[in-house]
Design a protein around this motif. Sequence first.
Motif, mmCIF file in Angstrom:
data_model
loop_
_atom_site.group_PDB
_atom_site.id
_atom_site.type_symbol
_atom_site.label_atom_id
_atom_site.label_comp_id
_atom_site.label_asym_id
_atom_site.label_seq_id
_atom_site.Cartn_x
_atom_site.Cartn_y
_atom_site.Cartn_z
ATOM 1 N N ILE A 1 4.962 5.377 5.917
ATOM 2 C CA ILE A 1 5.300 4.327 4.948
ATOM 3 C C ILE A 1 4.056 3.901 4.187
ATOM 4 O O ILE A 1 4.060 3.790 2.958
ATOM 5 C CB ILE A 1 5.952 3.118 5.660
ATOM 6 C CG1 ILE A 1 7.328 3.510 6.196
ATOM 7 C CG2 ILE A 1 6.051 1.920 4.717
ATOM 8 C CD1 ILE A 1 7.949 2.483 7.128
ATOM 9 N N ARG A 2 2.974 3.673 4.917
ATOM 10 C CA ARG A 2 1.733 3.229 4.271
ATOM 11 C C ARG A 2 1.151 4.287 3.330
ATOM 12 O O ARG A 2 0.542 3.951 2.323
ATOM 13 C CB ARG A 2 0.710 2.862 5.336
ATOM 14 C CG ARG A 2 1.045 1.590 6.067
ATOM 15 C CD ARG A 2 0.272 0.419 5.505
ATOM 16 N NE ARG A 2 0.816 -0.853 5.893
ATOM 17 C CZ ARG A 2 0.619 -1.451 7.055
ATOM 18 N NH1 ARG A 2 -0.121 -0.866 7.966
ATOM 19 N NH2 ARG A 2 1.160 -2.620 7.294
ATOM 20 N N SER A 3 1.341 5.558 3.642
ATOM 21 C CA SER A 3 0.782 6.594 2.766
ATOM 22 C C SER A 3 1.523 6.653 1.425
ATOM 23 O O SER A 3 0.931 6.995 0.403
ATOM 24 C CB SER A 3 0.806 7.957 3.450
ATOM 25 O OG SER A 3 2.134 8.405 3.606
ATOM 26 N N ASN A 4 2.802 6.302 1.424
ATOM 27 C CA ASN A 4 3.584 6.324 0.190
ATOM 28 C C ASN A 4 3.647 4.973 -0.511
ATOM 29 O O ASN A 4 3.716 4.913 -1.729
ATOM 30 C CB ASN A 4 5.013 6.803 0.481
ATOM 31 C CG ASN A 4 5.046 8.267 0.826
ATOM 32 O OD1 ASN A 4 4.688 9.101 0.005
ATOM 33 N ND2 ASN A 4 5.445 8.583 2.043
ATOM 34 N N TRP A 5 3.668 3.900 0.252
ATOM 35 C CA TRP A 5 3.772 2.553 -0.312
ATOM 36 C C TRP A 5 2.760 1.646 0.395
ATOM 37 O O TRP A 5 3.103 0.835 1.261
ATOM 38 C CB TRP A 5 5.181 2.005 -0.106
ATOM 39 C CG TRP A 5 6.240 2.871 -0.695
ATOM 40 C CD1 TRP A 5 6.565 2.970 -2.008
ATOM 41 C CD2 TRP A 5 7.095 3.779 0.003
ATOM 42 N NE1 TRP A 5 7.565 3.880 -2.179
ATOM 43 C CE2 TRP A 5 7.921 4.395 -0.956
ATOM 44 C CE3 TRP A 5 7.256 4.134 1.338
ATOM 45 C CZ2 TRP A 5 8.879 5.341 -0.618
ATOM 46 C CZ3 TRP A 5 8.205 5.066 1.681
ATOM 47 C CH2 TRP A 5 9.003 5.664 0.704
ATOM 48 N N PRO A 6 1.490 1.744 0.032
ATOM 49 C CA PRO A 6 0.423 1.038 0.752
ATOM 50 C C PRO A 6 0.528 -0.494 0.731
ATOM 51 O O PRO A 6 0.040 -1.154 1.643
ATOM 52 C CB PRO A 6 -0.860 1.502 0.073
ATOM 53 C CG PRO A 6 -0.449 2.149 -1.185
ATOM 54 C CD PRO A 6 0.974 2.554 -1.058
ATOM 55 N N SER A 7 1.155 -1.072 -0.279
ATOM 56 C CA SER A 7 1.212 -2.536 -0.340
ATOM 57 C C SER A 7 2.487 -3.123 0.279
ATOM 58 O O SER A 7 2.688 -4.334 0.263
ATOM 59 C CB SER A 7 1.082 -2.997 -1.791
ATOM 60 O OG SER A 7 2.161 -2.502 -2.554
ATOM 61 N N ARG B 1 -0.877 -6.342 15.360
ATOM 62 C CA ARG B 1 -1.881 -7.199 14.712
ATOM 63 C C ARG B 1 -3.017 -6.379 14.119
ATOM 64 O O ARG B 1 -3.468 -6.654 13.010
ATOM 65 C CB ARG B 1 -2.411 -8.218 15.707
ATOM 66 C CG ARG B 1 -1.392 -9.286 16.037
ATOM 67 C CD ARG B 1 -1.905 -10.262 17.053
ATOM 68 N NE ARG B 1 -0.925 -11.315 17.279
ATOM 69 C CZ ARG B 1 -0.859 -12.037 18.372
ATOM 70 N NH1 ARG B 1 -1.718 -11.839 19.353
ATOM 71 N NH2 ARG B 1 0.058 -12.972 18.485
ATOM 72 N N ALA B 2 -3.470 -5.374 14.831
ATOM 73 C CA ALA B 2 -4.585 -4.546 14.361
ATOM 74 C C ALA B 2 -4.199 -3.709 13.149
ATOM 75 O O ALA B 2 -5.059 -3.346 12.349
ATOM 76 C CB ALA B 2 -5.067 -3.633 15.487
ATOM 77 N N ASN B 3 -2.900 -3.393 13.009
ATOM 78 C CA ASN B 3 -2.438 -2.541 11.909
ATOM 79 C C ASN B 3 -1.690 -3.310 10.830
ATOM 80 O O ASN B 3 -0.996 -2.707 10.017
ATOM 81 C CB ASN B 3 -1.557 -1.421 12.478
ATOM 82 C CG ASN B 3 -2.381 -0.436 13.258
ATOM 83 O OD1 ASN B 3 -3.035 0.416 12.688
ATOM 84 N ND2 ASN B 3 -2.377 -0.568 14.575
ATOM 85 N N ASP B 4 -1.837 -4.628 10.840
ATOM 86 C CA ASP B 4 -1.219 -5.496 9.832
ATOM 87 C C ASP B 4 0.288 -5.266 9.731
ATOM 88 O O ASP B 4 0.847 -5.121 8.649
ATOM 89 C CB ASP B 4 -1.898 -5.297 8.474
ATOM 90 C CG ASP B 4 -1.559 -6.415 7.503
ATOM 91 O OD1 ASP B 4 -1.305 -7.539 7.959
ATOM 92 O OD2 ASP B 4 -1.519 -6.149 6.287
ATOM 93 N N VAL B 5 0.930 -5.197 10.888
ATOM 94 C CA VAL B 5 2.375 -5.015 10.968
ATOM 95 C C VAL B 5 2.968 -6.299 11.545
ATOM 96 O O VAL B 5 2.551 -6.750 12.616
ATOM 97 C CB VAL B 5 2.738 -3.806 11.863
ATOM 98 C CG1 VAL B 5 4.226 -3.715 12.100
ATOM 99 C CG2 VAL B 5 2.204 -2.516 11.251
ATOM 100 N N ASP B 6 3.912 -6.895 10.844
ATOM 101 C CA ASP B 6 4.597 -8.074 11.354
ATOM 102 C C ASP B 6 5.589 -7.643 12.424
ATOM 103 O O ASP B 6 6.070 -6.511 12.420
ATOM 104 C CB ASP B 6 5.336 -8.803 10.232
ATOM 105 C CG ASP B 6 4.383 -9.355 9.183
ATOM 106 O OD1 ASP B 6 3.292 -9.829 9.558
ATOM 107 O OD2 ASP B 6 4.738 -9.303 7.996
ATOM 108 N N PHE B 7 5.900 -8.547 13.343
ATOM 109 C CA PHE B 7 6.792 -8.157 14.430
ATOM 110 C C PHE B 7 7.663 -9.318 14.882
ATOM 111 O O PHE B 7 7.270 -10.474 14.788
ATOM 112 C CB PHE B 7 6.008 -7.613 15.622
ATOM 113 C CG PHE B 7 4.939 -8.549 16.136
ATOM 114 C CD1 PHE B 7 5.223 -9.465 17.132
ATOM 115 C CD2 PHE B 7 3.662 -8.495 15.619
ATOM 116 C CE1 PHE B 7 4.246 -10.318 17.607
ATOM 117 C CE2 PHE B 7 2.665 -9.342 16.074
ATOM 118 C CZ PHE B 7 2.958 -10.260 17.074
#
Length: 72
Positions: A7-13, A34-40
């Motif tokens: 997902i990040r490689s295609n839509w980084p924001s 938290r380390a990968n800026d992923v909400d949970f």
Amino acid sequence: MRLVRAIRSNWPSTRILIRAHSHYCSPQIIDWCRANDVDFILGVVRIPVMPDGYSNLKPDRYSDFMPDTIPI
């Protein structure tokens, strides 16, 4: 992890939110998110109230008598 990378490689924001049941709720998963800026949103297992007579046990002994609970 692979899905987040894809997902990040295609839509980084794009903001990513992971929703999972309680068996995925662990310090390692929370730290990774938290380390990968992923909400949970993770479920938390309910711990039953100890029956009478078990209150004098040390916390590390609860699991011997209550196998369905998480170690304290």
